[in-house]
Design a protein around this motif. Structure first.
Motif, mmCIF file in Angstrom:
data_model
loop_
_atom_site.group_PDB
_atom_site.id
_atom_site.type_symbol
_atom_site.label_atom_id
_atom_site.label_comp_id
_atom_site.label_asym_id
_atom_site.label_seq_id
_atom_site.Cartn_x
_atom_site.Cartn_y
_atom_site.Cartn_z
ATOM 1 N N SER A 144 15.091 1.461 -0.096
ATOM 2 C CA SER A 144 14.446 1.047 -1.337
ATOM 3 C C SER A 144 14.622 2.129 -2.387
ATOM 4 C CB SER A 144 12.956 0.806 -1.093
ATOM 5 O OG SER A 144 12.300 0.500 -2.303
ATOM 6 N N SER A 145 14.708 1.710 -3.615
ATOM 7 C CA SER A 145 14.739 2.683 -4.707
ATOM 8 C C SER A 145 13.329 3.109 -5.086
ATOM 9 C CB SER A 145 15.464 2.107 -5.921
ATOM 10 O OG SER A 145 14.816 0.935 -6.352
ATOM 11 N N ASP A 146 12.319 2.417 -4.559
ATOM 12 C CA ASP A 146 10.923 2.730 -4.857
ATOM 13 C C ASP A 146 10.344 3.690 -3.827
ATOM 14 O OD1 ASP A 146 10.951 0.994 -7.011
ATOM 15 O OD2 ASP A 146 10.232 -0.697 -5.821
ATOM 16 N N ASN A 147 9.319 4.424 -4.256
ATOM 17 C CA ASN A 147 8.568 5.292 -3.362
ATOM 18 C C ASN A 147 7.372 4.503 -2.838
ATOM 19 O OD1 ASN A 147 6.655 7.118 -2.312
ATOM 20 N ND2 ASN A 147 7.521 8.783 -3.501
ATOM 21 N N TRP A 148 7.458 4.068 -1.589
ATOM 22 C CA TRP A 148 6.409 3.219 -1.011
ATOM 23 C C TRP A 148 5.084 3.962 -0.881
ATOM 24 C CZ3 TRP A 148 8.535 -0.366 3.371
ATOM 25 C CH2 TRP A 148 9.641 -1.088 2.890
ATOM 26 N N ARG B 31 3.869 6.059 -3.005
ATOM 27 C CA ARG B 31 3.232 5.974 -4.321
ATOM 28 C C ARG B 31 2.581 4.602 -4.494
ATOM 29 N NH1 ARG B 31 7.151 7.814 -7.903
ATOM 30 N NH2 ARG B 31 6.416 9.878 -7.360
ATOM 31 N N THR B 32 3.267 3.551 -4.069
ATOM 32 C CA THR B 32 2.689 2.209 -4.140
ATOM 33 C C THR B 32 1.395 2.146 -3.331
ATOM 34 O OG1 THR B 32 4.867 1.205 -4.428
ATOM 35 C CG2 THR B 32 3.093 -0.242 -3.653
ATOM 36 N N LEU B 33 1.420 2.716 -2.132
ATOM 37 C CA LEU B 33 0.212 2.740 -1.294
ATOM 38 C C LEU B 33 -0.914 3.490 -2.000
ATOM 39 C CD1 LEU B 33 -1.313 2.202 1.323
ATOM 40 C CD2 LEU B 33 -0.229 4.247 2.283
ATOM 41 N N GLU B 34 -0.612 4.632 -2.594
ATOM 42 C CA GLU B 34 -1.631 5.404 -3.311
ATOM 43 C C GLU B 34 -2.223 4.599 -4.463
ATOM 44 O OE1 GLU B 34 0.426 8.914 -4.528
ATOM 45 O OE2 GLU B 34 0.554 9.693 -2.477
ATOM 46 N N GLN B 35 -1.391 3.845 -5.171
ATOM 47 C CA GLN B 35 -1.883 3.030 -6.274
ATOM 48 C C GLN B 35 -2.820 1.933 -5.772
ATOM 49 O OE1 GLN B 35 1.950 1.993 -7.857
ATOM 50 N NE2 GLN B 35 1.794 3.492 -9.498
ATOM 51 N N PHE B 36 -2.459 1.293 -4.663
ATOM 52 C CA PHE B 36 -3.321 0.248 -4.111
ATOM 53 C C PHE B 36 -4.609 0.832 -3.531
ATOM 54 C CE2 PHE B 36 0.522 -2.647 -3.632
ATOM 55 C CZ PHE B 36 0.126 -3.466 -4.672
ATOM 56 N N GLU B 37 -4.556 2.051 -3.010
ATOM 57 C CA GLU B 37 -5.761 2.677 -2.449
ATOM 58 C C GLU B 37 -6.811 2.937 -3.525
ATOM 59 O OE1 GLU B 37 -4.146 5.082 1.454
ATOM 60 O OE2 GLU B 37 -4.006 6.083 -0.479
ATOM 61 N N ARG B 38 -6.390 3.067 -4.769
ATOM 62 C CA ARG B 38 -7.329 3.305 -5.869
ATOM 63 C C ARG B 38 -8.055 2.029 -6.299
ATOM 64 N NH1 ARG B 38 -3.376 7.467 -7.870
ATOM 65 N NH2 ARG B 38 -2.121 5.764 -8.673
ATOM 66 N N GLN B 39 -7.603 0.880 -5.810
ATOM 67 C CA GLN B 39 -8.208 -0.390 -6.200
ATOM 68 C C GLN B 39 -9.490 -0.633 -5.410
ATOM 69 O OE1 GLN B 39 -6.869 -2.179 -8.719
ATOM 70 N NE2 GLN B 39 -5.393 -0.515 -8.810
ATOM 71 N N ARG B 40 -10.495 -1.114 -6.100
ATOM 72 C CA ARG B 40 -11.726 -1.486 -5.405
ATOM 73 C C ARG B 40 -11.473 -2.708 -4.544
ATOM 74 N NH1 ARG B 40 -15.762 -0.643 -10.416
ATOM 75 N NH2 ARG B 40 -15.787 1.599 -10.276
ATOM 76 N N GLY B 41 -12.026 -2.700 -3.367
ATOM 77 C CA GLY B 41 -11.881 -3.839 -2.477
ATOM 78 C C GLY B 41 -10.659 -3.760 -1.577
ATOM 79 N N LEU B 42 -9.808 -2.781 -1.804
ATOM 80 C CA LEU B 42 -8.637 -2.600 -0.942
ATOM 81 C C LEU B 42 -8.792 -1.287 -0.190
ATOM 82 C CD1 LEU B 42 -5.699 -3.562 -3.322
ATOM 83 C CD2 LEU B 42 -6.636 -4.914 -1.460
ATOM 84 N N CYS B 43 -8.700 -1.364 1.138
ATOM 85 C CA CYS B 43 -8.819 -0.132 1.901
ATOM 86 C C CYS B 43 -8.136 -0.279 3.259
ATOM 87 C CB CYS B 43 -10.277 0.249 2.090
ATOM 88 S SG CYS B 43 -11.247 -0.988 2.955
ATOM 89 N N VAL C 78 3.173 -2.434 1.904
ATOM 90 C CA VAL C 78 4.434 -2.634 2.628
ATOM 91 C C VAL C 78 4.996 -4.026 2.362
ATOM 92 C CG1 VAL C 78 5.464 -2.826 4.940
ATOM 93 C CG2 VAL C 78 3.953 -0.906 4.398
ATOM 94 N N ALA C 79 4.137 -5.042 2.355
ATOM 95 C CA ALA C 79 4.602 -6.411 2.102
ATOM 96 C C ALA C 79 5.233 -6.523 0.714
ATOM 97 C CB ALA C 79 3.440 -7.397 2.234
ATOM 98 N N ILE C 80 4.584 -5.973 -0.295
ATOM 99 C CA ILE C 80 5.112 -6.031 -1.657
ATOM 100 C C ILE C 80 6.457 -5.312 -1.733
ATOM 101 C CG2 ILE C 80 4.756 -5.179 -4.024
ATOM 102 C CD1 ILE C 80 3.097 -7.688 -3.312
ATOM 103 N N GLU C 81 6.540 -4.133 -1.138
ATOM 104 C CA GLU C 81 7.791 -3.371 -1.202
ATOM 105 C C GLU C 81 8.912 -4.062 -0.419
ATOM 106 O OE1 GLU C 81 8.534 -1.158 -3.262
ATOM 107 O OE2 GLU C 81 6.568 -0.567 -3.967
ATOM 108 N N LEU C 82 8.590 -4.675 0.712
ATOM 109 C CA LEU C 82 9.611 -5.417 1.453
ATOM 110 C C LEU C 82 10.120 -6.605 0.636
ATOM 111 C CD1 LEU C 82 8.246 -5.417 5.105
ATOM 112 C CD2 LEU C 82 10.388 -4.390 4.309
ATOM 113 N N LEU C 83 9.213 -7.342 0.014
ATOM 114 C CA LEU C 83 9.622 -8.478 -0.811
ATOM 115 C C LEU C 83 10.484 -8.029 -1.988
ATOM 116 C CD1 LEU C 83 6.348 -10.592 -0.844
ATOM 117 C CD2 LEU C 83 8.523 -11.199 0.232
ATOM 118 N N LYS C 84 10.109 -6.929 -2.623
ATOM 119 C CA LYS C 84 10.911 -6.418 -3.730
ATOM 120 C C LYS C 84 12.310 -6.030 -3.257
ATOM 121 C CE LYS C 84 8.808 -3.226 -6.179
ATOM 122 N NZ LYS C 84 7.821 -2.216 -6.638
#
Length: 98
Positions: A31-35, A37-49, A58-64
């Motif tokens: 992937s050209s993305d840093n997974w 970093r994506t995980l860190e961004q989602f961890e900051r969301q309320r309700g996601l843990c 992982v699902a989002i990055e695999l689909l991308k």
């Protein structure tokens, strides 16, 4: 060119949480993305843990990654393109809005 390489392993678990003996699914994805970093961004969301947050990242990055393959339009993924684009757009908004 893909900058990152990831090894994904899916191991069935016994009812007590121990890994089941035998089959496991393991594959590599570039992937050209840093997974992380994506995980860190989602961890900051309320309700996601925890596991849900990691699974979503992982699902989002695999689909991308799958949708970005050069011949993705020639495969079954082409039939899912509108839904996939909508999902990825929603995921991008979620990453930006803490």
């Amino acid at each position: 060119m893909s900058k990152q390489r990831y090894r994904i392993t899916v191991t069935p678990l016994e009812t007590d949480g121990r890994p089941a003996s035998g089959n496991a699914l393991e594959f590599e994805q570039r992937s050209s993305d840093n997974w992380m970093r994506t995980l860190e961004q989602f961890e900051r969301q309320r309700g996601l843990c925890g596991d849900r947050c990691a699974a979503l990242a992982v699902a989002i990055e695999l689909l991308k990654s799958v949708s970005a393959e050069p011949h993705a339009e020639d495969r079954a993924i082409a039939q899912l393109r509108p839904q996939l684009d909508s999902l990825l757009s929603a995921a991008a908004r979620l990453q930006k809005d803490p």
